[in-house]
Each structure stands twice: as C-alpha cells, then as structure tokens.
Design a protein around this motif. Structure first.
Motif, PDB file in Angstrom:
ATOM      1  N   ASN A 124       0.804  -1.224   0.000  1.00 21.78           N
ATOM      2  CA  ASN A 124       0.000   0.000   0.000  1.00 21.78           C
ATOM      3  C   ASN A 124       0.836   1.273   0.000  1.00 21.78           C
ATOM      4  OD1 ASN A 124       1.050  -0.057   2.558  1.00 21.78           O
ATOM      5  ND2 ASN A 124      -0.910   0.062   3.635  1.00 21.78           N
ATOM      6  N   SER A 125       2.166   1.148  -0.121  1.00 24.12           N
ATOM      7  CA  SER A 125       3.044   2.317  -0.115  1.00 24.12           C
ATOM      8  C   SER A 125       4.236   2.071  -1.025  1.00 24.12           C
ATOM      9  CB  SER A 125       3.515   2.615   1.308  1.00 24.12           C
ATOM     10  OG  SER A 125       4.291   3.799   1.344  1.00 24.12           O
ATOM     11  N   ALA A 126       4.668   3.133  -1.733  1.00 23.99           N
ATOM     12  CA  ALA A 126       5.813   3.034  -2.642  1.00 23.99           C
ATOM     13  C   ALA A 126       6.756   4.194  -2.379  1.00 23.99           C
ATOM     14  CB  ALA A 126       5.353   3.045  -4.093  1.00 23.99           C
ATOM     15  N   THR A 127       8.058   3.904  -2.455  1.00 22.92           N
ATOM     16  CA  THR A 127       9.072   4.929  -2.162  1.00 22.92           C
ATOM     17  C   THR A 127      10.017   5.084  -3.346  1.00 22.92           C
ATOM     18  OG1 THR A 127       8.994   4.453   0.209  1.00 22.92           O
ATOM     19  CG2 THR A 127      10.936   5.622  -0.610  1.00 22.92           C
ATOM     20  N   ILE A 128      10.224   6.328  -3.748  1.00 22.93           N
ATOM     21  CA  ILE A 128      11.224   6.694  -4.755  1.00 22.93           C
ATOM     22  C   ILE A 128      12.354   7.433  -4.052  1.00 22.93           C
ATOM     23  CG2 ILE A 128      11.698   8.007  -6.853  1.00 22.93           C
ATOM     24  CD1 ILE A 128       9.782   5.828  -7.440  1.00 22.93           C
ATOM     25  N   THR A 129      13.591   7.039  -4.345  1.00 23.83           N
ATOM     26  CA  THR A 129      14.759   7.734  -3.804  1.00 23.83           C
ATOM     27  C   THR A 129      15.337   8.651  -4.873  1.00 23.83           C
ATOM     28  OG1 THR A 129      15.280   5.897  -2.318  1.00 23.83           O
ATOM     29  CG2 THR A 129      17.034   7.453  -2.790  1.00 23.83           C
ATOM     30  N   ILE A 130      15.475   9.923  -4.546  1.00 22.10           N
ATOM     31  CA  ILE A 130      16.050  10.902  -5.478  1.00 22.10           C
ATOM     32  C   ILE A 130      17.446  11.268  -4.986  1.00 22.10           C
ATOM     33  CG2 ILE A 130      15.824  13.165  -6.541  1.00 22.10           C
ATOM     34  CD1 ILE A 130      12.837  13.032  -6.048  1.00 22.10           C
ATOM     35  N   SER A 131      18.448  10.881  -5.733  1.00 23.55           N
ATOM     36  CA  SER A 131      19.818  11.255  -5.375  1.00 23.55           C
ATOM     37  C   SER A 131      20.160  12.585  -6.026  1.00 23.55           C
ATOM     38  CB  SER A 131      20.804  10.166  -5.825  1.00 23.55           C
ATOM     39  OG  SER A 131      20.753  10.007  -7.231  1.00 23.55           O
ATOM     40  N   ASP A 132      21.093  13.279  -5.436  1.00 24.39           N
ATOM     41  CA  ASP A 132      21.500  14.594  -5.932  1.00 24.39           C
ATOM     42  C   ASP A 132      23.020  14.672  -5.978  1.00 24.39           C
ATOM     43  OD1 ASP A 132      21.842  17.192  -6.643  1.00 24.39           O
ATOM     44  OD2 ASP A 132      21.147  18.054  -4.760  1.00 24.39           O
ATOM     45  N   PRO A 133      23.598  14.231  -7.123  1.00 26.91           N
ATOM     46  CA  PRO A 133      25.062  14.307  -7.244  1.00 26.91           C
ATOM     47  C   PRO A 133      25.534  15.657  -7.769  1.00 26.91           C
ATOM     48  CG  PRO A 133      24.154  13.178  -9.143  1.00 26.91           C
ATOM     49  CD  PRO A 133      22.986  13.577  -8.271  1.00 26.91           C
ATOM     50  N   SER A 134      24.750  16.717  -7.536  1.00 20.59           N
ATOM     51  CA  SER A 134      25.073  18.013  -8.128  1.00 20.59           C
ATOM     52  C   SER A 134      26.381  18.592  -7.610  1.00 20.59           C
ATOM     53  CB  SER A 134      23.940  19.010  -7.866  1.00 20.59           C
ATOM     54  OG  SER A 134      23.734  19.198  -6.478  1.00 20.59           O
ATOM     55  N   GLY A 135      26.867  18.079  -6.472  1.00 23.36           N
ATOM     56  CA  GLY A 135      28.130  18.585  -5.967  1.00 23.36           C
ATOM     57  C   GLY A 135      29.276  18.345  -6.925  1.00 23.36           C
ATOM     58  N   SER A 136      29.168  17.291  -7.768  1.00 20.38           N
ATOM     59  CA  SER A 136      30.229  16.973  -8.717  1.00 20.38           C
ATOM     60  C   SER A 136      29.870  17.380 -10.137  1.00 20.38           C
ATOM     61  CB  SER A 136      30.522  15.470  -8.689  1.00 20.38           C
ATOM     62  OG  SER A 136      29.380  14.736  -9.073  1.00 20.38           O
ATOM     63  N   LEU A 137      28.653  17.927 -10.322  1.00 18.52           N
ATOM     64  CA  LEU A 137      28.227  18.329 -11.651  1.00 18.52           C
ATOM     65  C   LEU A 137      28.224  19.844 -11.772  1.00 18.52           C
ATOM     66  CD1 LEU A 137      25.235  15.968 -12.512  1.00 18.52           C
ATOM     67  CD2 LEU A 137      27.392  16.151 -13.738  1.00 18.52           C
ATOM     68  N   ILE A 138      28.647  20.323 -12.921  1.00 17.08           N
ATOM     69  CA  ILE A 138      28.584  21.749 -13.202  1.00 17.08           C
ATOM     70  C   ILE A 138      27.245  22.024 -13.870  1.00 17.08           C
ATOM     71  CG2 ILE A 138      29.601  23.644 -14.508  1.00 17.08           C
ATOM     72  CD1 ILE A 138      32.294  22.197 -14.275  1.00 17.08           C
ATOM     73  N   ILE A 139      26.419  22.847 -13.236  1.00 14.75           N
ATOM     74  CA  ILE A 139      25.119  23.196 -13.785  1.00 14.75           C
ATOM     75  C   ILE A 139      25.277  24.491 -14.579  1.00 14.75           C
ATOM     76  CG2 ILE A 139      22.696  23.654 -13.276  1.00 14.75           C
ATOM     77  CD1 ILE A 139      23.656  20.839 -12.512  1.00 14.75           C
ATOM     78  N   LEU A 140      25.022  24.423 -15.880  1.00 16.77           N
ATOM     79  CA  LEU A 140      25.204  25.572 -16.754  1.00 16.77           C
ATOM     80  C   LEU A 140      24.066  26.566 -16.551  1.00 16.77           C
ATOM     81  CD1 LEU A 140      26.753  26.886 -19.122  1.00 16.77           C
ATOM     82  CD2 LEU A 140      25.286  25.564 -20.671  1.00 16.77           C
ATOM     83  N   LYS A 141      24.427  27.833 -16.398  1.00 20.48           N
ATOM     84  CA  LYS A 141      23.431  28.896 -16.301  1.00 20.48           C
ATOM     85  C   LYS A 141      23.255  29.538 -17.669  1.00 20.48           C
ATOM     86  CE  LYS A 141      24.510  29.932 -11.468  1.00 20.48           C
ATOM     87  NZ  LYS A 141      24.967  30.961 -10.494  1.00 20.48           N
ATOM     88  N   PRO A 142      22.029  29.971 -17.984  1.00 13.85           N
ATOM     89  CA  PRO A 142      21.788  30.538 -19.318  1.00 13.85           C
ATOM     90  C   PRO A 142      22.738  31.670 -19.679  1.00 13.85           C
ATOM     91  CG  PRO A 142      19.711  30.187 -18.165  1.00 13.85           C
ATOM     92  CD  PRO A 142      20.802  29.902 -17.172  1.00 13.85           C
ATOM     93  N   GLU A 143      23.005  32.526 -18.720  1.00 12.35           N
ATOM     94  CA  GLU A 143      23.841  33.683 -19.011  1.00 12.35           C
ATOM     95  C   GLU A 143      25.307  33.314 -19.240  1.00 12.35           C
ATOM     96  OE1 GLU A 143      23.242  33.570 -14.451  1.00 12.35           O
ATOM     97  OE2 GLU A 143      22.087  33.126 -16.278  1.00 12.35           O
ATOM     98  N   ASP A 144      25.691  32.086 -18.884  1.00  8.42           N
ATOM     99  CA  ASP A 144      27.083  31.662 -19.055  1.00  8.42           C
ATOM    100  C   ASP A 144      27.299  30.804 -20.304  1.00  8.42           C
ATOM    101  OD1 ASP A 144      27.703  32.910 -16.662  1.00  8.42           O
ATOM    102  OD2 ASP A 144      27.363  31.105 -15.476  1.00  8.42           O
ATOM    103  N   ALA A 145      26.229  30.413 -20.970  1.00 15.27           N
ATOM    104  CA  ALA A 145      26.334  29.433 -22.059  1.00 15.27           C
ATOM    105  C   ALA A 145      27.309  29.875 -23.141  1.00 15.27           C
ATOM    106  CB  ALA A 145      24.951  29.166 -22.656  1.00 15.27           C
ATOM    107  N   ARG A 146      27.227  31.122 -23.530  1.00 19.88           N
ATOM    108  CA  ARG A 146      28.048  31.621 -24.638  1.00 19.88           C
ATOM    109  C   ARG A 146      29.544  31.458 -24.357  1.00 19.88           C
ATOM    110  NH1 ARG A 146      26.183  34.868 -28.886  1.00 19.88           N
ATOM    111  NH2 ARG A 146      24.118  35.222 -27.997  1.00 19.88           N
ATOM    112  N   SER A 147      29.932  31.569 -23.109  1.00 28.02           N
ATOM    113  CA  SER A 147      31.357  31.534 -22.762  1.00 28.02           C
ATOM    114  C   SER A 147      31.952  30.133 -22.906  1.00 28.02           C
ATOM    115  CB  SER A 147      31.561  32.035 -21.335  1.00 28.02           C
ATOM    116  OG  SER A 147      30.928  31.176 -20.397  1.00 28.02           O
TER     117      SER A 147
END
Length: 514
Positions: free
Chosen positions: A131-154
């Motif tokens: 009667n219950s289901a669990t999803i685990t969401i991991s967040d490895p963002s510490g090792s990933l570079i997240i591109l910001k729109p204003e930085d894309a051109r560079s």
C-alpha cells in the motif's frame, strides 16, 4: 423417526436461509489495489522515477484511488507536481505515475518520495498489502557543473553565435542532465520497405524523432552544378527542405559529412582508393597543400547553405556539424593511419576558424566524434583540438551493440561514462552521435529487448549524461528503428516511452533561453 427427520430438515433449511441472508449482507470483494515503485531510483541529474497503481482484477468501471504524498522531497518543487488522486480507467488493470525530477542548484543530498494509498472510492475494492511506494532521489550536483543561461556563450566555440544557437547549446546541455533526445538519420526520406509518408519513428510511436540527421555529401559533391535538372542539386534542395521542416517542428538538426577524397572526388571509403590517395588525401587539403583551395571551395558551399537556412520564423536555423567522424578508424581517408594527431588537429582548427571567422557562420555547433575504440579519457583526447574548437563530445558506436548481451552493453556504457565525465568537466554536451543495430530481411533477425534493455541501459546507467543519440537510417530491406507490426515494435515503443527518452513532442522550445 418421521418426526425427527422432518425436524432435522427444518433445522437445515433454517440454517441455509440464515447463511444466504448473511452472504447477501456482506459486500463481495472483487479486487485489491496495490502500489509499487517500478523505477525506484531517480536522480536530480539523471533518471526520473515511476510509480504504478495496480488492480488484481478489473471491476469494469473507472476506479478512483486516493493517495497521500509524503517523503522528504517536496511535491511540485523537487519533482513535478503529482495529484493525490489517480483513476484507473475501466477495463484496465493499472496506471503509472511518473515522478519527473526537477533540477536545481542546491546540494540537497538524497531525498524520498513516498506515495501511500489512503482509500478507494469503490467500496468493493480493498487495499492490498503493498500500500506504499518509495522513490529515492539522489542529488550528485556537488560533482556536476550546472550551466546557467547567461554563461552558455562563454563555453561555446563561437561567442558570436546567434541567440537561437546559444539556446540550442544550453538546452542540449540542460536536457542531458535527465533526458536524451532520440534522433534518426534521414528520417523524412529513408524508410523501411520504401514505405514513405511519416518518418518510420512516427509510424511506430506517433511522434517524429527529436533530432534529424542529414549529410553534406551530395551538397558538396563535385557533380553538383547547382542547376535545377541536376540530380545532386535536387538532393540538396530536399535536404534543405527537410532541415527547415525539422526546425519548424521544433526538432534539432545535425549534419555529418561523408566527404569524397579530393583527387578524383569519387569515394570517401579507403577501400575504393589507391595507395597514393590514401597516403596523401588528408595532407593535401591542409593549408599549403595541393588541394587546400579545393577544400575551401567545399567549405564555401557548406557556409552558403548554413547562411541560407531560414525557418518559418525568419531566423537562421541552428544545427550541429559533425565533420571527420570515426577518425580513429581507417575506413575513411581522414582515419588515424592517414594523418598524424597534429595534422588532424590543424585541419579541424582551420575548418572551424574558416567557417566561423572567414565565412561568418554563426548558427553551427561543432561535434567531435570518434568511433568506439576509446578505452580511456586519454584515448578520447588524443586528437582533440581543444575546448575552443568543440561544442559536443560525441562518439559513434555500432559494434559494441553487435554483441547484444550484457558485456556489449557494459562496454558501450563504460565508453559513454568517459565522454559524459569529460563533457561535465569541460561544460560541453555529450552524445552518442551514431548507433543502432541493423535488422536485415532474411539475414539478420531482431533481438528481444535490444532497445528497452541493452540500448537504454547503455545510455543511462552509471550516471551517463548525453544530450542525444541518433539511429542510422532505414532502408528498403533493413531497419534500425522498426515500423508497426514487427517483432521488435513493442520493444521500441517501450524504449521511446522510457523516462529519459525524448521524441519531438517531448522537447521544450530548443531555440529560446529560459
């Protein structure tokens, strides 16, 4: 004895009546409802989750199931909002709830989504043990570079790229964190059994591929005299029309270049060339080489086409350009046996600078794509011309999938991990630029689970992040993507419906920045 027998009969009859009365008063349970996590491991920069609500038997009418949404992740913030009721349609046994993870710049660690069945509107249906289901969401963002729109051109090869080309770069990079676009070469003009009309992928899935592959081969052919009756020029017009159609549909365009050798202009395969041609073709088009001006004429043609690609919105159409692909092999005259790494890098840099700086092409992303011989980052970078000359770190790979087993899938995945990691470090886009398994009539049969198991896992396991993958084109007696009615059709539909797979209708506006 007669009295006793009659008395006994009366007692039995009374008990039978009482029993029937009790049975009629108690509701009959027709089914149970349960909930399970069919994709329990999700990632903020990876795979979406999925929950399935299932009936043991169908009551023949719609079934509303009321849910409680809990866990440490926030509904509508950490993942797309899901409702607290779900309805299983009449005569169906289940319905899936996608848990579409949203990316942010916060380092949140591991979070959970817990969905519990609270009640069922149909009182004849009981809640099952699951009667219950669990999803685990991991967040490895510490090792990933997240591109910001204003930085894309560079991070791009061309700082003067059109706004739409910058948006394409940014959106491909952002998509790669959680999805990949599914493409096909020549999808609008090459069909299995020569059955034209919609693309074969649309025939099967109801959607066009998200990426259209094209080729500059006929456009730059020596025999293309640019007159209306010329077959090569007619092919050029078809290719341009296809690219415009793809853009107007919101798809992505990618061009490869099967460039014929410069001495006779007959073939790009070394198997068709003389020893002299193989040993000298590449060197001859380098600056100062005897065929360098000839090479510039071919680039002029590509530039003219690029600068004339206009969509219905009146804007230049951005596209991916992938020259000299599979250069780590020797079947093409630009292969590793026919030029040194220094020569290859010099020609690549000249090509970029000539198109970008001399010809003013501002709607092009440059993709670097060896074949699958790489086993390490140093292998991949052996002929790499530098971050200022490459937007997309790609790879072509067919042969790992010829094994059609776990070992082949793992080999492909290992190589994609290398490229994915390099693309993250350098803020580039990773891709599988050509791939697939050719099923050929009467010769090569399809393999159960190829698309939804082997290929999908190779593209998504172990934190692989690619922006797109492309199947090669279908032909009259073979296919890379099946059409309706074949043994592998359902498998391909399953692949296309997987959480990370995106076709044309799934794409955001690829040509606008958020």
């Amino acid at each position: 004895m007669k009295f006793l027998k009659g008395f006994g009969f009366a007692i039995v009859l009374a008990l039978f009546i009482m029993s029937c009365t009790e049975d009629q008063e108690e509701p009959v349970t027709l089914s149970t409802v349960s909930i399970t996590a069919t994709i329990a491991e999700a990632s903020e920069t990876g795979t979406d989750g999925e929950i399935n609500v299932r009936l043991s038997t169908s009551p023949g009418i719609p079934t509303q199931v009321n849910l409680t949404i809990g866990g440490t992740a926030t509904n509508g913030t950490d993942y797309q909002l899901i409702e607290n009721t779900v309805t299983i349609p009449a005569n169906q046994l289940s319905v899936s709830i996608p848990i579409k993870v949203l990316t942010d710049d916060l380092d949140e660690g591991t979070e959970t989504v817990v969905v519990t069945i609270e009640s069922v509107a149909n009182t004849s249906i009981k809640i099952g043990d699951e009667n219950s289901a669990t999803i685990t969401i991991s967040d490895p963002s510490g090792s990933l570079i997240i591109l910001k729109p204003e930085d894309a051109r560079s991070y791009m090869v061309n700082p003067n790229a059109t706004d739409e080309t910058v948006a394409l770069f940014y959106n491909l990079k952002t998509i790669s964190l959680s999805h990949f676009i599914v493409g096909q070469q020549d999808a609008f003009n090459s069909f299995y059994n020569d059955n034209g009309g919609d693309s074969d992928i649309k025939k099967t899935t109801g959607q066009d591929p998200g990426l259209l592959g094209s080729d500059f081969l006929f456009i730059t052919d020596d025999q293309n005299d640019e007159t209306s009756g010329n077959w090569f020029y007619q092919q050029e017009q078809i290719i341009i029309a296809d690219a415009k159609e793809a853009y107007n549909k919101g798809m992505v365009n990618a061009f490869s270049w099967h460039f014929r050798e410069p001495y006779e202009g007959k073939s790009f395969y070394t198997s068709d060339m003389t020893t002299f041609q193989k040993e000298n073709a590449f060197k001859s088009i380098l600056p100062g080489g005897e065929n360098h001006e000839y090479y510039k004429q071919k680039l002029d043609k590509i530039a003219n086409v690029a600068n004339s690609l206009i969509g219905d919105d009146g804007k230049l159409i951005p596209f991916i350009f992938r020259p000299f692909h599979e250069f780590d092999r020797d079947w093409f005259w630009w292969g590793q046996s026919f030029c040194t790494p220094e020569e290859f890098i010099a020609l690549w840099r000249f090509t970029v600078e000539y198109l970008r700086d001399s010809k003013g092409v501002n709607n092009m992303l440059f993709a670097f794509s060896p074949d699958n011989s790489i086993t390490s980052a140093s292998d991949y970078l052996a002929r790499y011309p530098g971050d200022n000359y490459v937007d997309i770190l790609a790879m072509d790979n067919y042969s790992d999938f010829f094994n059609l087993n776990e070992a082949g899938m793992e080999a492909a995945n290992n190589k994609l991990q290398i490229i994915s990691a390099l693309a993250n470090e350098r803020v580039k886009i990773a891709a599988l630029s050509e791939s697939g398994y050719q099923v050929k009539d009467g010769q090569v049969e399809d393999i159960s689970g190829f698309y939804s198991n082997y290929l999908y896992n190779a593209l998504t396991k172990n934190n692989v992040k690619i922006g797109f993958m492309m199947f090669w084109y279908n032909g009259s007696d073979y296919y890379y993507t099946p059409v309706p009615g074949l043994n592998s059709t359902d498998d391909f539909i399953d692949f296309a419906n997987k959480p990370a797979s995106w076709l044309a209708d799934d794409l955001p506006d690829m040509y606008s920045l958020p």
